[in-house]
Design an enzyme around this catalytic site. Structure first.
Site: not given
Ligand code: BES
Ligand code: MN
Ligand code: ZN
Length: 500
Positions: A278, A352
C-alpha cells in the site's frame, strides 16, 4: 468503566446533576432543583432558549444548593422516547461531566428500561483508550468515575442494566482490541486475549500454524507467510442453550444438539498490502484491519456476559499481511480449506483469503444455522456508503431483513447490496479455480461474490464494515477512534430472533 449504580429519586447534595428534559420542559427533579437554586435553572433555560429538543444540552455552572453543575439534556417528545434516544442523552451528558468525580442522573420519570439505556449511553461515551499516555497530568484526565442513576424502582432498573452492562463490557473489549497498535496486538497476543474469555464461561480453542497446515488453511497461511508473527485461528463457543457437549458413551450416538449461530471475523492485525504494498500515507489505519474479528470477540463476550439463551460460535482468522522474502507473490496459487484453488493476483486482497478458509471451516465443522462474517474488506465500500452505513450481502432474505432491523434499532446501520452471477463471472482465472481480484467497478460486490464461493448452502451474510469501525469524529455514544461497530448490532440480532 464508569461505576454505575441505581437509587431512589432525591436531589443530590453535591456533585453534578443531569436532568433529562422533554420538549414540554418537564423532567424528574426539575422543579425541586429549580426551587433549591432560587430559579437558576429556569432562568438559564430561558436565556439559552433551551427547549428540551433531543440532542441539545444546557449546562448551568455552580447554580447553588451545593451542586457543581446542572447538565440539562433534551430528550424531545416524552412519548416518543426510545432506547436509542435515551442512550444518546446519556452520551451527551457525560461530555459535560469530565470535571466531576461523581454525578447523578435524574431518570425517575423514565421507565426502568429507558433509565438503564441512559446508563449504557453514558458508559459507552465515557470510553477512553489511554494506556499509552504516561505524561498526561491528572488534571487533564476526565475525572468522572461514578454515576448514580435515579430511578422510580432502583432494583428493577438495576435488573435492566445487568445485560446492558455485559454489552457495554463487550463494546469496551472490542474498542481496546481495535485501538491497540499492531506491534502489541499481533495474532498471538489477540489469541491470548480471546483465551482470557474462558473466565466468562466461553470455550476457547486456539489453532496455530501446525494445526492450520494440517487442516489445509492454504489461503489464510498464504497471507500470513510473509510475517514474522505466526497466524492464529481462534474458535470461541458459547453454550447458553445446551450446556457443554457431553461425550457419548462408547458405542452410543451423540445427543442431537441445537445448531449454533456463527460469527466470523477478519483479523488482519496489520495490512501492509504485502508485496502489492500500500502507499505510505494513511497506512497506520491498517492496524484496525482486525476490527471485524474484534467485533466478534466483543460480541461473544457480551453473549456470555449476559448469559444469552443461545448456542453461538465465534471464529476469528488472525494474520499479519507483510512483504518479505517469504511473502506470497502476485501470481501465486494457493489451495483453500474447501479444496478450491485461488490465483492471488494482488496480495492486498488478503481479507477474502482469510475469510474463505474460516467460513468453509466453520460450515464444515459446526453446521451453523447461519454464518455472519464481519470484515474491513474493501475501500470500495467506503466509496459506496461513506462512514454512516455498513454494507452487507446475504443469500437469505429473512436474515437480511433481521440484520437491517437490528441496525435500525441499535443505530449500527446497514444497507444491503446485491449478489448476482454477472459479478461472479469476473472471478474467472486463467490458471486456477478463481482469482482474488476483479476490475474496480463494483469491487465490494465482487469481493462478496468471492467469499460466497466458500459458504456452500449455509445461510450467510457478509458485512463489509471498512467505513464504520473507526471514526475520526465524536458521536453521541461513540468517542472518535474504534467504534466497536457490530457488537450491539449482532447482539440485538441474537436477542430479537435466536434466543430461547
Ligand atoms: N483492509 C483493506 C480494505 C480497507 C481499506 C479497509 C481502507 C479500510 C480502509 C483490504 O485488505 C484491501 O486492501 N482491499 C483492497 C482490495 C483490492 C486490492 C482489490 C482495496 O479495497 O483497495
Ligand atoms: Mn489489503
Ligand atoms: Zn485488509
Amino acid at each position: 468503566m464508569l461505576d454505575i449504580s441505581f437509587s431512589k429519586s432525591a436531589l443530590p447534595k453535591t456533585g453534578a446533576l443531569v436532568l433529562l428534559v422533554d420538549d414540554h420542559l418537564t423532567a424528574d427533579l426539575l422543579p425541586a432543583t429549580d426551587e433549591a437554586t432560587g430559579g437558576a435553572i429556569s432562568r438559564a433555560f430561558a436565556a439559552a432558549e433551551f427547549k428540551g429538543k433531543a440532542g441539545t444540552t444546557c449546562v448551568i455552572l455552580a447554580p447553588g444548593a451545593g451542586l457543581s453543575r446542572v447538565v440539562a439534556v433534551g430528550i424531545g417528545k416524552a412519548d416518543a422516547l426510545t432506547g436509542k434516544i435515551a442512550e444518546e442523552a446519556g452520551g451527551h451528558a457525560v461530555v459535560h461531566l469530565n470535571r466531576d468525580a461523581a454525578a447523578t442522573v435524574a431518570a425517575g420519570g423514565l421507565t426502568v428500561e429507558l433509565a438503564a439505556h441512559v446508563a449504557l449511553g453514558a458508559a459507552l461515551r465515557s470510553y477512553r483508550f489511554d494506556r499509552y499516555r504516561t505524561t498526561e497530568k491528572a488534571e487533564d484526565k476526565p475525572k468522572l468515575a461514578k454515576l448514580a442513576v435515579l430511578a422510580a424502582s432502583p432494583a428493577k432498573a438495576k435488573e435492566a442494566w445487568v445485560p446492558l452492562k455485559a454489552i457495554a463490557d463487550g463494546v469496551v473489549l472490542t474498542r481496546d482490541l481495535v485501538s491497540e497498535p499492531a506491534n502489541i496486538l499481533n495474532p498471538a497476543e489477540m489469541a491470548d486475549r480471546c483465551r482470557a474469555l474462558e473466565s466468562l464461561g466461553l470455550k476457547v480453542e486456539v489453532l496455530g500454524p501446525k494445526e492450520l497446515t494440517k487442516l489445509g488453511f492454504g489461503a489464510l497461511l498464504g497471507v500470513s507467510q510473509g510475517s514474522a508473527n505466526e497466524p492464529r485461528v481462534v474458535v470461541m463457543q458459547w453454550h447458553g442453550l445446551s450446556g457443554e457437549p457431553v461425550k457419548p458413551k462408547k458405542g452410543a450416538k451423540a445427543e442431537p444438539r441445537p445448531q449454533p449461530v456463527a460469527f466470523i471475523g477478519k483479523g488482519v492485525t496489520f495490512d501492509t498490502g504485502g508485496i502489492s504494498i500500500k502507499p505510505a500515507g494513511g497506512m497506520e489505519d491498517m492496524k484496525w484491519d482486525m476490527a471485524g474479528a474484534g467485533a466478534v470477540v466483543g460480541l461473544m463476550a457480551a453473549l456470555a456476559g449476559r448469559r444469552a439463551k443461545v448456542d453461538a460460535v465465534g471464529i476469528v482468522g488472525l494474520v499479519e499481511n507483510m512483504p518479505s522474502g517469504t511473502a506470497m507473490r502476485p501470481g501465486d496459487v494457493v489451495k483453500s480449506y474447501s479444496g478450491q484453488t485461488i490465483e492471488v493476483l494482488n496480495t492486498d486482497a488478503e481479507g477474502r483469503l482469510v475469510l474463505a478458509d474460516v467460513l468453509a471451516y466453520c460450515a464444515a465443522t459446526y453446521n451453523p444455522r447461519f454464518m455472519v462474517d464481519l470484515a474491513t474488506l474493501t475501500g470500495a465500500m467506503i466509496v459506496s456508503l461513506g462512514h454512516e452505513y455498513g454494507g452487507f450481502f446475504s443469500n437469505d432474505d429473512t436474515l437480511a431483513q433481521q440484520l437491517h432491523a437490528a441496525g435500525e434499532a441499535t443505530g449500527e446501520l446497514l444497507w444491503r447490496l446485491p449478489l448476482a452471477d454477472a459479478y461472479d463471472k469476473q472471478l474467472k482465472s486463467d490458471i486456477a479455480d478463481m482469482k482474488n481480484i476483479t476490475g474496480r467497478p463494483g469491487s465490494a460486490i465482487t469481493a462478496a461474490q468471492f467469499i460466497k464461493r466458500f459458504v456452500g448452502s449455509t445461510t450467510w451474510a457478509h458485512l463489509d464494515v471498512a467505513g464504520v469501525v473507526w471514526s475520526t469524529k465524536d458521536a453521541a455514544t461513540t468517542p472518535k477512534g474504534a467504534t466497536a461497530y457490530g457488537v450491539r448490532l449482532l447482539d440485538r440480532l441474537v436477542a430479537d430472533h435466536y434466543e430461547g
